[in-house]
Design a protein around this motif. Structure first.
Motif, PDB file in Angstrom:
ATOM      1  N   VAL A   1      35.741 -31.437  34.186  1.00  0.00           N
ATOM      2  CA  VAL A   1      35.866 -30.442  34.223  1.00  0.00           C
ATOM      3  C   VAL A   1      37.643 -30.409  33.509  1.00  0.00           C
ATOM      4  CG1 VAL A   1      35.861 -27.940  34.130  1.00  0.00           C
ATOM      5  CG2 VAL A   1      33.640 -29.317  35.581  1.00  0.00           C
ATOM      6  N   LEU A   2      37.913 -29.632  32.237  1.00  0.00           N
ATOM      7  CA  LEU A   2      39.017 -29.859  32.170  1.00  0.00           C
ATOM      8  C   LEU A   2      39.627 -28.282  32.464  1.00  0.00           C
ATOM      9  CD1 LEU A   2      42.091 -30.481  30.262  1.00  0.00           C
ATOM     10  CD2 LEU A   2      40.538 -29.341  28.666  1.00  0.00           C
ATOM     11  N   ALA A   3      40.528 -27.713  32.755  1.00  0.00           N
ATOM     12  CA  ALA A   3      40.981 -26.330  33.322  1.00  0.00           C
ATOM     13  C   ALA A   3      42.202 -26.061  31.759  1.00  0.00           C
ATOM     14  CB  ALA A   3      42.425 -26.446  34.169  1.00  0.00           C
ATOM     15  N   ALA A   4      42.120 -24.859  31.479  1.00  0.00           N
ATOM     16  CA  ALA A   4      43.014 -25.473  30.423  1.00  0.00           C
ATOM     17  C   ALA A   4      43.329 -24.010  29.993  1.00  0.00           C
ATOM     18  CB  ALA A   4      42.820 -25.941  29.257  1.00  0.00           C
ATOM     19  N   TRP A   5      44.770 -23.257  29.600  1.00  0.00           N
ATOM     20  CA  TRP A   5      44.751 -22.541  28.609  1.00  0.00           C
ATOM     21  C   TRP A   5      43.898 -22.327  27.698  1.00  0.00           C
ATOM     22  CZ3 TRP A   5      46.656 -17.511  30.538  1.00  0.00           C
ATOM     23  CH2 TRP A   5      46.460 -16.660  29.950  1.00  0.00           C
ATOM     24  N   CYS A   6      43.418 -21.068  26.879  1.00  0.00           N
ATOM     25  CA  CYS A   6      42.521 -20.463  26.107  1.00  0.00           C
ATOM     26  C   CYS A   6      43.269 -19.428  25.322  1.00  0.00           C
ATOM     27  CB  CYS A   6      40.705 -20.592  26.097  1.00  0.00           C
ATOM     28  SG  CYS A   6      40.113 -20.541  25.089  1.00  0.00           S
ATOM     29  N   GLU A   7      43.162 -20.103  23.595  1.00  0.00           N
ATOM     30  CA  GLU A   7      43.709 -19.035  23.620  1.00  0.00           C
ATOM     31  C   GLU A   7      43.004 -18.218  22.546  1.00  0.00           C
ATOM     32  OE1 GLU A   7      46.181 -21.029  19.739  1.00  0.00           O
ATOM     33  OE2 GLU A   7      47.646 -21.676  21.082  1.00  0.00           O
ATOM     34  N   LEU A   8      41.536 -18.799  22.505  1.00  0.00           N
ATOM     35  CA  LEU A   8      40.559 -17.443  22.418  1.00  0.00           C
ATOM     36  C   LEU A   8      40.844 -16.525  23.028  1.00  0.00           C
ATOM     37  CD1 LEU A   8      37.867 -16.673  20.522  1.00  0.00           C
ATOM     38  CD2 LEU A   8      36.769 -18.166  21.699  1.00  0.00           C
ATOM     39  N   ARG A   9      40.641 -16.720  24.309  1.00  0.00           N
ATOM     40  CA  ARG A   9      40.410 -16.388  25.267  1.00  0.00           C
ATOM     41  C   ARG A   9      40.897 -15.565  25.985  1.00  0.00           C
ATOM     42  NH1 ARG A   9      35.200 -15.667  23.692  1.00  0.00           N
ATOM     43  NH2 ARG A   9      33.921 -16.420  24.269  1.00  0.00           N
ATOM     44  N   SER A  10      42.558 -15.861  25.704  1.00  0.00           N
ATOM     45  CA  SER A  10      43.919 -15.295  26.298  1.00  0.00           C
ATOM     46  C   SER A  10      44.172 -15.660  27.951  1.00  0.00           C
ATOM     47  CB  SER A  10      43.797 -13.880  25.865  1.00  0.00           C
ATOM     48  OG  SER A  10      44.293 -13.913  24.105  1.00  0.00           O
ATOM     49  N   ASP A  11      43.609 -16.452  28.247  1.00  0.00           N
ATOM     50  CA  ASP A  11      43.238 -16.143  29.978  1.00  0.00           C
ATOM     51  C   ASP A  11      42.341 -18.196  30.000  1.00  0.00           C
ATOM     52  OD1 ASP A  11      42.901 -15.664  32.332  1.00  0.00           O
ATOM     53  OD2 ASP A  11      41.503 -14.731  32.546  1.00  0.00           O
ATOM     54  N   PHE A  12      42.573 -18.006  31.241  1.00  0.00           N
ATOM     55  CA  PHE A  12      42.642 -19.219  31.569  1.00  0.00           C
ATOM     56  C   PHE A  12      41.002 -19.889  31.584  1.00  0.00           C
ATOM     57  CE2 PHE A  12      46.257 -19.212  34.383  1.00  0.00           C
ATOM     58  CZ  PHE A  12      47.508 -20.565  33.556  1.00  0.00           C
ATOM     59  N   ARG A  13      39.944 -21.019  31.103  1.00  0.00           N
ATOM     60  CA  ARG A  13      39.368 -21.616  31.079  1.00  0.00           C
ATOM     61  C   ARG A  13      39.037 -22.724  31.253  1.00  0.00           C
ATOM     62  NH1 ARG A  13      38.182 -16.628  30.805  1.00  0.00           N
ATOM     63  NH2 ARG A  13      37.672 -15.284  29.404  1.00  0.00           N
ATOM     64  N   ASN A  14      37.089 -22.929  31.987  1.00  0.00           N
ATOM     65  CA  ASN A  14      37.113 -24.225  32.383  1.00  0.00           C
ATOM     66  C   ASN A  14      36.866 -24.988  31.542  1.00  0.00           C
ATOM     67  OD1 ASN A  14      38.596 -24.665  34.922  1.00  0.00           O
ATOM     68  ND2 ASN A  14      36.679 -22.839  35.943  1.00  0.00           N
ATOM     69  N   PHE A  15      36.123 -26.331  31.346  1.00  0.00           N
ATOM     70  CA  PHE A  15      35.291 -26.734  30.291  1.00  0.00           C
ATOM     71  C   PHE A  15      35.055 -28.130  30.461  1.00  0.00           C
ATOM     72  CE2 PHE A  15      38.999 -24.544  27.885  1.00  0.00           C
ATOM     73  CZ  PHE A  15      38.166 -22.941  27.399  1.00  0.00           C
ATOM     74  N   ARG A  16      33.198 -28.254  30.609  1.00  0.00           N
ATOM     75  CA  ARG A  16      32.719 -29.152  30.600  1.00  0.00           C
ATOM     76  C   ARG A  16      32.755 -29.961  29.873  1.00  0.00           C
ATOM     77  NH1 ARG A  16      26.776 -28.366  33.313  1.00  0.00           N
ATOM     78  NH2 ARG A  16      27.156 -30.598  31.939  1.00  0.00           N
ATOM     79  N   LEU A  17      33.645 -31.064  30.135  1.00  0.00           N
ATOM     80  CA  LEU A  17      34.162 -32.474  28.645  1.00  0.00           C
ATOM     81  C   LEU A  17      32.537 -33.208  28.301  1.00  0.00           C
ATOM     82  CD1 LEU A  17      36.574 -32.505  29.983  1.00  0.00           C
ATOM     83  CD2 LEU A  17      36.581 -34.849  29.763  1.00  0.00           C
ATOM     84  N   ASP A  18      31.798 -32.266  29.028  1.00  0.00           N
ATOM     85  CA  ASP A  18      30.411 -33.444  28.502  1.00  0.00           C
ATOM     86  C   ASP A  18      29.662 -31.693  27.107  1.00  0.00           C
ATOM     87  OD1 ASP A  18      29.315 -32.437  30.371  1.00  0.00           O
ATOM     88  OD2 ASP A  18      27.863 -31.895  29.745  1.00  0.00           O
ATOM     89  N   ARG A  19      30.430 -31.297  27.267  1.00  0.00           N
ATOM     90  CA  ARG A  19      30.360 -30.163  26.265  1.00  0.00           C
ATOM     91  C   ARG A  19      30.768 -29.724  25.501  1.00  0.00           C
ATOM     92  NH1 ARG A  19      28.172 -25.520  30.404  1.00  0.00           N
ATOM     93  NH2 ARG A  19      26.349 -26.615  31.082  1.00  0.00           N
ATOM     94  N   MET A  20      32.143 -30.286  24.661  1.00  0.00           N
ATOM     95  CA  MET A  20      33.082 -31.230  23.834  1.00  0.00           C
ATOM     96  C   MET A  20      32.366 -31.585  22.582  1.00  0.00           C
ATOM     97  SD  MET A  20      36.526 -30.997  25.163  1.00  0.00           S
ATOM     98  CE  MET A  20      37.448 -29.715  26.840  1.00  0.00           C
ATOM     99  N   GLN A  21      32.503 -30.949  21.831  1.00  0.00           N
ATOM    100  CA  GLN A  21      32.676 -31.996  19.932  1.00  0.00           C
ATOM    101  C   GLN A  21      33.789 -32.040  19.388  1.00  0.00           C
ATOM    102  OE1 GLN A  21      29.017 -30.624  19.095  1.00  0.00           O
ATOM    103  NE2 GLN A  21      27.692 -31.160  20.010  1.00  0.00           N
ATOM    104  N   SER A  22      34.027 -33.491  18.393  1.00  0.00           N
ATOM    105  CA  SER A  22      35.237 -32.994  17.723  1.00  0.00           C
ATOM    106  C   SER A  22      36.583 -32.668  18.151  1.00  0.00           C
ATOM    107  CB  SER A  22      34.850 -31.921  16.506  1.00  0.00           C
ATOM    108  OG  SER A  22      32.818 -32.398  16.459  1.00  0.00           O
ATOM    109  N   LEU A  23      36.518 -32.841  18.830  1.00  0.00           N
ATOM    110  CA  LEU A  23      37.823 -33.206  19.576  1.00  0.00           C
ATOM    111  C   LEU A  23      38.852 -34.090  18.537  1.00  0.00           C
ATOM    112  CD1 LEU A  23      39.398 -32.464  23.385  1.00  0.00           C
ATOM    113  CD2 LEU A  23      40.445 -34.682  21.511  1.00  0.00           C
ATOM    114  N   SER A  24      40.643 -32.998  18.959  1.00  0.00           N
ATOM    115  CA  SER A  24      41.216 -33.875  17.952  1.00  0.00           C
ATOM    116  C   SER A  24      42.579 -32.738  18.555  1.00  0.00           C
ATOM    117  CB  SER A  24      41.352 -33.443  16.658  1.00  0.00           C
ATOM    118  OG  SER A  24      41.914 -32.094  16.351  1.00  0.00           O
ATOM    119  N   LEU A  25      43.457 -33.777  18.629  1.00  0.00           N
ATOM    120  CA  LEU A  25      44.829 -33.283  19.042  1.00  0.00           C
ATOM    121  C   LEU A  25      45.929 -32.377  18.282  1.00  0.00           C
ATOM    122  CD1 LEU A  25      44.078 -35.883  21.374  1.00  0.00           C
ATOM    123  CD2 LEU A  25      45.620 -36.360  21.555  1.00  0.00           C
TER     124      LEU A  25
END
Length: 232
Positions: A179-203
């Motif tokens: 699980v990734l802990a991150a600040w989400c710009e879309l929600r303007s808040d902290f969110r937790n993201f499961r890596l197995d649900r991520m796709q098409s990631l870019s840096l």
């Protein structure tokens, strides 16, 4: 890669193998020619590194003059072995290889009687992880280390898809998921993201505007007592 760095990498590879390893394997691991391996072996020997060669078998490091001895008690050795063994199961090839490298370094600096204990330890850790793109896992780790924004497509628990730009600052390894802990710009808040649900990631090349330690402390205060269930 400079030649001096390549020699250090070759020396570390030799540490990882308890038995003779062929020039072909070393060349593949270092992504150089076998001829370069032979030259580098001779360079290491000329600097005092004791490397045995056996026809048809390969090369073996017999003693390591670069690392000082290390004193660890039995419980410390078991703790380090168990942690490194668990790390080998994490779906991240770079971390898998790093665990093997650290174990080899540890073995190289321990006194002989402690090396025997390390080699005979039968403690084991087992994890079954949800399927995840290992290249993506490594990208997330690199983004945290570099403190850069990342972009990815995400599918939440209700199968809702969204595109996210986040400031990644921490990874948690929970039983079967990462699980990734991150600040989400879309929600303007902290969110937790499961890596197995991520796709098409870019840096991104863009640094996010806070230090990851500060973000972690803020998140810890707000989120540590809450469930890790998605609320994306």
């Amino acid at each position: 890669m400079s030649r001096s760095i390549r020699l250090l990498h070759l020396l570390q590879l030799l540490r990882e193998y308890r038995y003779p390893v062929t020039a072909q394997i070393l060349a593949e691991r270092l992504q150089i020619s076998q001829r370069s391996v032979y030259r580098d072996i001779e360079s290491l020997r000329s600097q005092g590194v004791h490397i045995d060669a056996a026809a048809g078998l390969g090369f073996q490091l017999k003693e390591d003059f670069l690392l000082p001895p290390m004193t660890l008690n039995e419980t410390e050795i078991e703790a380090m072995f168990l942690a490194l063994y668990w790390l080998k199961s994490v779906p991240d090839q770079a971390l898998n290889e790093a665990s093997i490298s650290v174990l080899a370094k540890l073995n190289a600096v321990l006194p002989e009687h402690r090396q025997n204990l390390l080699q005979q330890t039968t403690l084991r850790a087992f994890n079954v992880w949800l399927p995840v793109n290992q290249a993506l896992v490594e990208q997330v780790r690199v983004s945290i280390r570099s403190q850069v924004k990342i972009f990815f497509d995400y599918v939440d628990e209700q199968q809702r898809a969204s595109a996210r730009t986040v400031w990644p600052f921490a990874l948690g390894y929970f039983n079967d998921k990462i699980v990734l802990a991150a600040w989400c710009e879309l929600r303007s808040d902290f969110r937790n993201f499961r890596l197995d649900r991520m796709q098409s990631l870019s840096l991104s090349q863009e640094l996010y505007p806070q230090f990851k330690q500060q973000l972690f402390q803020q998140w810890w205060t707000q989120e540590v007592c809450r469930s890790t269930t998605d609320k994306n």
